[in-house]
Design an enzyme around this catalytic site. Structure first.
Site, PDB file in Angstrom:
ATOM      1  N   VAL A   1      -3.175  -7.035  -2.171  1.00  0.00           N
ATOM      2  CA  VAL A   1      -2.750  -7.784  -0.979  1.00  0.00           C
ATOM      3  C   VAL A   1      -3.754  -8.850  -0.552  1.00  0.00           C
ATOM      4  CG1 VAL A   1      -1.231  -6.004  -0.025  1.00  0.00           C
ATOM      5  CG2 VAL A   1      -3.664  -6.051   0.636  1.00  0.00           C
TER       6      VAL A   1
ATOM      7  N   TYR B   1     -13.843  -2.597  10.045  1.00  0.00           N
ATOM      8  CA  TYR B   1     -12.493  -2.026  10.104  1.00  0.00           C
ATOM      9  C   TYR B   1     -11.872  -2.258  11.491  1.00  0.00           C
ATOM     10  CZ  TYR B   1      -8.926   1.668   9.571  1.00  0.00           C
ATOM     11  OH  TYR B   1      -7.754   2.372   9.497  1.00  0.00           O
TER      12      TYR B   1
ATOM     13  N   LYS C   1      -8.483  -4.330  12.341  1.00  0.00           N
ATOM     14  CA  LYS C   1      -7.320  -3.668  12.959  1.00  0.00           C
ATOM     15  C   LYS C   1      -6.996  -4.273  14.334  1.00  0.00           C
ATOM     16  CE  LYS C   1      -6.399  -0.872   9.608  1.00  0.00           C
ATOM     17  NZ  LYS C   1      -5.112  -0.963   8.890  1.00  0.00           N
TER      18      LYS C   1
ATOM     19  N   SER D   1      -4.687   0.558  13.920  1.00  0.00           N
ATOM     20  CA  SER D   1      -5.422   1.820  14.053  1.00  0.00           C
ATOM     21  C   SER D   1      -5.929   1.913  15.488  1.00  0.00           C
ATOM     22  CB  SER D   1      -6.631   1.829  13.111  1.00  0.00           C
ATOM     23  OG  SER D   1      -7.536   2.866  13.459  1.00  0.00           O
TER      24      SER D   1
ATOM     25  N   ALA E   1     -12.556  -4.588  13.638  1.00  0.00           N
ATOM     26  CA  ALA E   1     -12.223  -6.008  13.789  1.00  0.00           C
ATOM     27  C   ALA E   1     -10.928  -6.328  13.046  1.00  0.00           C
ATOM     28  CB  ALA E   1     -13.368  -6.873  13.261  1.00  0.00           C
TER      29      ALA E   1
ATOM     30  N   GLY F   1       0.820  -1.215   0.000  1.00  0.00           N
ATOM     31  CA  GLY F   1       0.000   0.000   0.000  1.00  0.00           C
ATOM     32  C   GLY F   1       0.844   1.250   0.000  1.00  0.00           C
ATOM     33  N   GLY F   2       1.814   1.293  -0.934  1.00  0.00           N
ATOM     34  CA  GLY F   2       2.799   2.379  -0.906  1.00  0.00           C
ATOM     35  C   GLY F   2       2.463   3.596  -1.739  1.00  0.00           C
ATOM     36  N   SER F   3       1.426   3.526  -2.564  1.00  0.00           N
ATOM     37  CA  SER F   3       1.269   4.617  -3.533  1.00  0.00           C
ATOM     38  C   SER F   3       0.670   5.887  -2.939  1.00  0.00           C
ATOM     39  CB  SER F   3       0.400   4.133  -4.710  1.00  0.00           C
ATOM     40  OG  SER F   3      -0.897   3.795  -4.251  1.00  0.00           O
TER      41      SER F   3
ATOM     42  N   ILE G   1      -5.239  10.730  10.721  1.00  0.00           N
ATOM     43  CA  ILE G   1      -4.085  11.190   9.957  1.00  0.00           C
ATOM     44  C   ILE G   1      -4.601  11.783   8.652  1.00  0.00           C
ATOM     45  CG2 ILE G   1      -1.874  10.506   8.938  1.00  0.00           C
ATOM     46  CD1 ILE G   1      -2.080  10.033  12.040  1.00  0.00           C
TER      47      ILE G   1
HETATM   48  P1  NAD Z   1      -4.866   5.671   1.710  1.00  0.00           P
HETATM   49  O1  NAD Z   1      -6.237   5.301   1.283  1.00  0.00           O
HETATM   50  O2  NAD Z   1      -4.394   7.049   1.490  1.00  0.00           O
HETATM   51  O3  NAD Z   1      -3.812   4.666   1.029  1.00  0.00           O
HETATM   52  C1  NAD Z   1      -4.044   3.295   1.048  1.00  0.00           C
HETATM   53  C2  NAD Z   1      -2.986   2.580   0.261  1.00  0.00           C
HETATM   54  O4  NAD Z   1      -3.280   1.193   0.313  1.00  0.00           O
HETATM   55  C3  NAD Z   1      -2.903   2.970  -1.194  1.00  0.00           C
HETATM   56  O5  NAD Z   1      -1.543   3.014  -1.575  1.00  0.00           O
HETATM   57  C4  NAD Z   1      -3.606   1.820  -1.919  1.00  0.00           C
HETATM   58  O6  NAD Z   1      -3.089   1.582  -3.205  1.00  0.00           O
HETATM   59  C5  NAD Z   1      -3.278   0.683  -1.008  1.00  0.00           C
HETATM   60  N1  NAD Z   1      -4.243  -0.401  -1.082  1.00  0.00           N
HETATM   61  C6  NAD Z   1      -5.551  -0.397  -0.728  1.00  0.00           C
HETATM   62  N2  NAD Z   1      -6.093  -1.587  -0.985  1.00  0.00           N
HETATM   63  C7  NAD Z   1      -5.111  -2.372  -1.493  1.00  0.00           C
HETATM   64  C8  NAD Z   1      -5.046  -3.707  -1.945  1.00  0.00           C
HETATM   65  N3  NAD Z   1      -6.122  -4.513  -1.932  1.00  0.00           N
HETATM   66  N4  NAD Z   1      -3.858  -4.162  -2.409  1.00  0.00           N
HETATM   67  C9  NAD Z   1      -2.759  -3.385  -2.433  1.00  0.00           C
HETATM   68  N5  NAD Z   1      -2.772  -2.113  -2.016  1.00  0.00           N
HETATM   69  C10 NAD Z   1      -3.919  -1.610  -1.548  1.00  0.00           C
HETATM   70  O7  NAD Z   1      -4.805   5.254   3.227  1.00  0.00           O
HETATM   71  P2  NAD Z   1      -3.904   5.802   4.453  1.00  0.00           P
HETATM   72  O8  NAD Z   1      -4.710   6.787   5.207  1.00  0.00           O
HETATM   73  O9  NAD Z   1      -2.546   6.161   4.005  1.00  0.00           O
HETATM   74  O10 NAD Z   1      -3.852   4.478   5.318  1.00  0.00           O
HETATM   75  C11 NAD Z   1      -2.720   3.610   5.330  1.00  0.00           C
HETATM   76  C12 NAD Z   1      -2.907   2.597   6.440  1.00  0.00           C
HETATM   77  O11 NAD Z   1      -3.023   3.292   7.687  1.00  0.00           O
HETATM   78  C13 NAD Z   1      -4.194   1.771   6.287  1.00  0.00           C
HETATM   79  O12 NAD Z   1      -3.941   0.459   6.734  1.00  0.00           O
HETATM   80  C14 NAD Z   1      -5.149   2.465   7.232  1.00  0.00           C
HETATM   81  O13 NAD Z   1      -6.142   1.584   7.683  1.00  0.00           O
HETATM   82  C15 NAD Z   1      -4.212   2.913   8.330  1.00  0.00           C
HETATM   83  N6  NAD Z   1      -4.724   4.015   9.135  1.00  0.00           N
HETATM   84  C16 NAD Z   1      -5.006   5.213   8.572  1.00  0.00           C
HETATM   85  C17 NAD Z   1      -5.491   6.237   9.386  1.00  0.00           C
HETATM   86  C18 NAD Z   1      -5.831   7.587   8.846  1.00  0.00           C
HETATM   87  O14 NAD Z   1      -6.381   8.399   9.624  1.00  0.00           O
HETATM   88  N7  NAD Z   1      -5.523   7.917   7.625  1.00  0.00           N
HETATM   89  C19 NAD Z   1      -5.681   6.005  10.757  1.00  0.00           C
HETATM   90  C20 NAD Z   1      -5.367   4.762  11.286  1.00  0.00           C
HETATM   91  C21 NAD Z   1      -4.873   3.764  10.460  1.00  0.00           C
END
Ligand code: NAD
Length: 248
Positions: A65, A156, A160, A143, A158, A13-15, A189
């Site tokens: 994934v 979500y 996490k 999370s 569950a 999930g790097g993009s 975030i």
């Molecule tokens: P985002 O939506 O900005 O980015 C998600 C990334 O995951 C993207 O790069 C996307 O390509 C990738 N992705 C999604 N589904 C995928 C799949 N099936 N296969 C491969 N890649 C996949 O999300 P974010 O806010 O950067 O969140 C990143 C992580 O942090 C997540 O696990 C999210 O649950 C967690 N998180 C985010 C927050 C927040 O407030 N943003 C809070 C707590 C936890």
């Protein structure tokens, strides 16, 4: 193949968002980084340029994934190209919010398949190599929803919470093999995921954060980079919250 001094990190999930900031933080810290993403090829090609910026190799691959075979293929190709994996970060995650009374099977399944099976697939594919080399750091992104639960997010929360149990169990299984496994539990975030919140929900969230603002992806990435590094050599099985105090 890598030379003997280079280190290799994997980020799912790097993009975008936290994953993207993590790729850059690890590249800054000297890792060659392989990341996977769901669909945005342009964002991936752009992020690969951070390799030149930091003098390392950064390689993006489209891989879902939730698909175990795709993850194994990605990780095998990464080891062929960059060398053995020293650090793995699972950042891929999605939300499909709905009160449970309205939730459909698809919303439940998609979140569990991506968030929880995704962590299993990545960790399962890297753990044997790390055990053989007696070295490795795994950082799974959970999370605060997984620690405390969020309403409209039973799926979500569950997934996490599952990541936390998974990480602690794996930390116990692999500590004697030189592997550290930790979870990071972010609060709100500022990323595309949170941009979907409506104004009312955003206002309410901000009012409950003692530091009075949302966190940034870079702040989370720095915590992840710390856990992936030897500076955290005595840290395993931890769940580090980074949430501006929202949970106190
Ligand atoms: P985002 O939506 O900005 O980015 C998600 C990334 O995951 C993207 O790069 C996307 O390509 C990738 N992705 C999604 N589904 C995928 C799949 N099936 N296969 C491969 N890649 C996949 O999300 P974010 O806010 O950067 O969140 C990143 C992580 O942090 C997540 O696990 C999210 O649950 C967690 N998180 C985010 C927050 C927040 O407030 N943003 C809070 C707590 C936890």
């Amino acid at each position: 193949m890598s030379d003997s001094t280079s280190r290799v990190a994997l980020v799912s999930g790097g993009s975008r968002g936290i994953g993207r900031a993590t790729v850059r933080a690890l590249a800054r810290d000297g890792f060659d980084v392989a990341f996977c993403y769901r669909s945005d090829d342009d964002a991936a090609r752009d992020l690969e340029k951070s390799g030149q910026e930091f003098g390392v190799r950064v390689v993006g691959t489209r891989a879902d994934v939730a698909d175990g075979a795709a993850v194994r293929g990605w990780i095998e190709a990464t080891e062929d190209r960059l060398g053995p994996i020293d650090a793995a970060v699972t950042a891929a995650g999605i939300t499909r919010d709905n009160p449970l009374v309205l939730m459909d099977d698809e919303q439940w399944r998609q979140v569990i398949d991506t968030n929880l099976d995704g962590v299993y697939h990545v960790c399962r594919a890297v753990v044997f190599g790390m055990m053989k080399r007696r070295r490795g750091a795994i950082v799974n992104i959970s999370s605060v929803a997984g620690v405390y639960g969020h309403r409209t997010q039973t799926n979500y929360s569950a997934s996490k919470a599952g990541i936390i149990g998974f990480s602690r169990a794996l930390a116990k299984e692999t500590g004697r093999s030189g592997i550290r496994v930790n979870a990071v539990a972010p609060g709100f975030i500022e990323t595309d995921m949170v941009a979907e919140m409506n104004d009312k929900a955003r206002k309410e969230a901000l009012a409950s954060i003692p530091l009075g603002r949302m966190g940034t992806a870079h702040e989370v990435a720095d915590m992840v980079a710390y856990l992936a590094s030897d500076r955290a050599a005595y840290v395993t099985g931890a769940v580090l919250q980074i949430d501006g105090g929202i949970t106190i």
